[in-house]
Design a protein around this motif. Sequence first.
Motif, PDB file in Angstrom:
ATOM      1  N   THR A  97       0.849  -1.188   0.000  1.00 19.38           N
ATOM      2  CA  THR A  97       0.000   0.000   0.000  1.00 19.38           C
ATOM      3  C   THR A  97       0.888   1.242   0.000  1.00 19.38           C
ATOM      4  N   PRO A  98       0.314   2.434  -0.181  1.00 19.20           N
ATOM      5  CA  PRO A  98       1.120   3.652  -0.088  1.00 19.20           C
ATOM      6  C   PRO A  98       1.741   3.882   1.288  1.00 19.20           C
ATOM      7  N   HIS A 247      -3.174  10.475 -16.411  1.00 23.51           N
ATOM      8  CA  HIS A 247      -2.343  10.730 -15.231  1.00 23.51           C
ATOM      9  C   HIS A 247      -1.694  12.104 -15.384  1.00 23.51           C
ATOM     10  N   PRO A 602       4.646   3.434  -5.064  1.00 24.65           N
ATOM     11  CA  PRO A 602       3.783   4.531  -4.619  1.00 24.65           C
ATOM     12  C   PRO A 602       4.598   5.588  -3.885  1.00 24.65           C
ATOM     13  N   GLN A 605       2.505   7.524   1.789  1.00 20.09           N
ATOM     14  CA  GLN A 605       1.355   8.323   2.201  1.00 20.09           C
ATOM     15  C   GLN A 605       1.762   9.507   3.072  1.00 20.09           C
ATOM     16  N   ILE A 608       2.511  12.333   0.737  1.00 19.70           N
ATOM     17  CA  ILE A 608       1.272  12.877   0.170  1.00 19.70           C
ATOM     18  C   ILE A 608       0.573  13.771   1.189  1.00 19.70           C
ATOM     19  N   ASP A 609       0.574  13.331   2.450  1.00 16.48           N
ATOM     20  CA  ASP A 609      -0.091  14.103   3.503  1.00 16.48           C
ATOM     21  C   ASP A 609       0.597  15.444   3.739  1.00 16.48           C
ATOM     22  N   VAL A 615       0.601  14.233  -6.719  1.00 17.71           N
ATOM     23  CA  VAL A 615      -0.433  13.266  -7.083  1.00 17.71           C
ATOM     24  C   VAL A 615       0.167  11.875  -6.890  1.00 17.71           C
ATOM     25  N   GLN A 616      -0.651  10.950  -6.435  1.00 15.65           N
ATOM     26  CA  GLN A 616      -0.169   9.594  -6.178  1.00 15.65           C
ATOM     27  C   GLN A 616       0.169   8.897  -7.496  1.00 15.65           C
ATOM     28  N   TYR A 619      -2.801   4.425 -10.371  1.00 15.15           N
ATOM     29  CA  TYR A 619      -3.603   3.296  -9.900  1.00 15.15           C
ATOM     30  C   TYR A 619      -3.412   2.969  -8.418  1.00 15.15           C
ATOM     31  N   TRP A 620      -2.710   3.833  -7.672  1.00 13.99           N
ATOM     32  CA  TRP A 620      -2.537   3.565  -6.245  1.00 13.99           C
ATOM     33  C   TRP A 620      -3.654   4.180  -5.405  1.00 13.99           C
ATOM     34  N   ASN A 621      -4.428   5.079  -5.950  1.00 14.35           N
ATOM     35  CA  ASN A 621      -5.516   5.678  -5.175  1.00 14.35           C
ATOM     36  C   ASN A 621      -6.695   4.718  -5.067  1.00 14.35           C
TER      37      ASN A 621
END
Length: 621
Positions: A97-98, A247, A602, A605, A608-609, A615-616, A619-621
Motif C-alpha cells: 500500500t502507499p 495521469h 507509490p 502516504q 502525500i499528507d 499526485v499519487q 492506480y494507487w488511489n
Amino acid sequence: MKLFKYIITGVLGMQLLTSCVDYLDKESDTELTLPMVFEDKTRTEGWLANVYSHVPDPYWGYARKLGWDILSDDMTASERWRQWDWKVIPMLLGEWTPSTDWDGNYWSRLPQLIREANIFIENVHPLPDQGISATEVTYMKAEMRFMIAYYYYLLSNTYGPVPFKPNYIAPTDFNLADLMEGQRPYYEVVDWVDKELKEVAEILPAKYTEARKYGRATSIMCLAVRARMLLFAASPLVNGNPDYANHKNKDGENLFSTTADKTKWAYAAQACKELIDAAEAAGHKLYTEKNDDGTIDPFMSYQNLFLTRYDEGNTEILFARPGGSEYGEYEKHATPAASGGSGGLGVTQSLVDAFFMENGLPINDDNSEYVEIGYSVSDETRDNTVWDTEVNGGTISKKNTYNMYCHREPRFYITVSYNNSYFTQEKRVFNFFNGSADNPHTHDAPQNGYLIRKKISPDLNVKQGTYKYRPGIVYRLGEAYLNYAEALNESDPGNGDILVYLNKIRERAGIRQYTTGATDDNFIHVDLNDQAEMRKLIRAERRVELSCEGIRYDDLRRWKEAENVLNGDFYGMNFSGKDNSSFYVRTPYLKRVYKKAYYWFPIHQSEIDKNDKLVQSPYWN
C-alpha cells in the motif's frame, strides 16, 4: 557519542550533514562551518564519498534492501523471512500500500544526496597545499553532476514523474511552502538527465589510473547510465502507454507521453552504440578465460566475470559500486543452514527453464533434446572447460542427476544449485530432500528446491567466515551489447549488428550462434528480418545472461509484461519431497500478486499528507 553543531546554508542542510559525521567530527565545544569543511582535504573528500553512498548494492541490495531481484522472477527468498523485516516479501504477495515502508527509501534519501552534491559544487575549490588541484576540482564537480543526474534517473525509474529542480538549494530564508513541489512530466526529467550526462561525459576521463578512485564517476559511466535510461524511456511502459493517458499533475499536465514515438528507439540505439564505441576505445571488452588451445572456456569466463576485479583484467566492468558490496550476507543466505548459512535464497523454476540446452536451443524447441523425466546414467564432462575438474568435483553433472538439469548450457551450471549438484565448499553434492542437512524443512531451506549459485565464490566458507572480495558490478559491457541489439531490432529490424552483438554474448556463453544461413553444428538459423522472432530471441538471451543482476524486474516493467509474468503460482521442486519420486514434481510454493499499480512505487502516504501538490502514482488511489 560526541555532539555536532553545523552552521550551513539552509535548515535542510543541517539534516543532511548528520549523515556525514564520520568526516565532520569536531570537539563538542566547536562549530564547523561550510567554509571550514571545504578548506580541509579529508572532509572535502569525505563529503564527496558520502554522495556516492546510495549507488545500489548489486548483491544484498538487489536481493533484499532494494529487492529488485526478488521482485522479479529470477530469485526467490524464503517467504517466512518476512519476520526478519524483509520488506519486499509482503510486496510479492500483494500486501503493498502507499503506507508500506521500503528500505530503498529513494523518495526521501536521494533528494538529500542531490542537495549535498549541489552544495559540494558551490563550495569546493582547489587546495593546492593539500593536493587538490584545479583539475581535480573540475573532475569532482563533474562527478557530482553525474551523481545528481544518476539519482534523478533512479527516482524517475522508480516513481515515474517526480518533483524536479535539479540545481536548487534552499536559501537561508526559505519558506517551507517553497519546498513543496509537484511532479514534473517523466520525459522532462529524462531529457534533462540525457543532456546532463552527455555534457559531463565530455569532462570526465574514461578511466582513472589511481586505485583510490576505483568506482568514481567516469565518462563511460555517464554513457552507460544514459543508454540504460533511454532504453527504458523508449519502451512500451512509458512511450505512449494509454494506461497513463489521464495521469496528470495538479497543473493539468500529462505526466507521461500519450503518443508512442518510434524515434525514441532509434535514439536509444544510438546512445547504446556511442557507449559501446567509447567503452571499447577505452579498452573495455567481454571478460573471457581461455583454454590451452586458445578457445574460450565458457564456464570459467562466466563464473569469474563476477568474481574478478578490474585491476585483475576484468575490463567488462563499466560501472562498479565504490566501496564494494555486501556479498557476505548474499553468500550466507545461499549456503545451507547446516553449513553455517541461512539456506533459503534461491532461483525460480521459470529461470531454470529459461536456460538453453547445451546445443543452444530453448527447452521447448522440438530439436533441443530436452528431457524432464528420468536420471542420467553417467557423469557428464565436457572438453571445452577446466571448470569441472577445478571447481565442480570432476564433472559437469553427476550420475543419477535428474535429466532436467543435464546437458544444459554453461551459464545454467554457474547460476543454479540444484539437488545433486556439487557443493564446492564441502566437496559433496547438495541434498535438498526434506529432512536432509540441506533442507531442514524450515524457513532456512530452499523453498523450491534451488539455491542461487551465480556470484557465489567457490572459495567461500561461511562456517569459517571466509569471503573473497569481488567487485559490485552495476553495469557491464555484456548488458550494453544486449541493450543495443534490442534497441536496433525495435528501430531498424534486419540490421546486421543485431546478430553481431547477440552472438558476442552467445560465443562467450559457449553455445551455437545465430545465422541467416543454414543451421549446422556451429550455428542456428534465424530470420533476421522477422522483428517478432528476433525480439523473442533477444529477450530470451537477456533473461539468462543478465539474470540475478537487478535488471530483469525493470525489463518486465518496461515491456509491460510484469502483470502477466509476476501473477499467480510460482513453481519449483517439492519442498516436502523425501525421495526422487516425491521431490522431482513441479509444485507451487508461492502465489504472487502483481497489480497494474505496481509498475511504479507509490509515493509514501506520509509524503502525500505533507504536500498537497503531489499526485499519487498511477492506480494507487
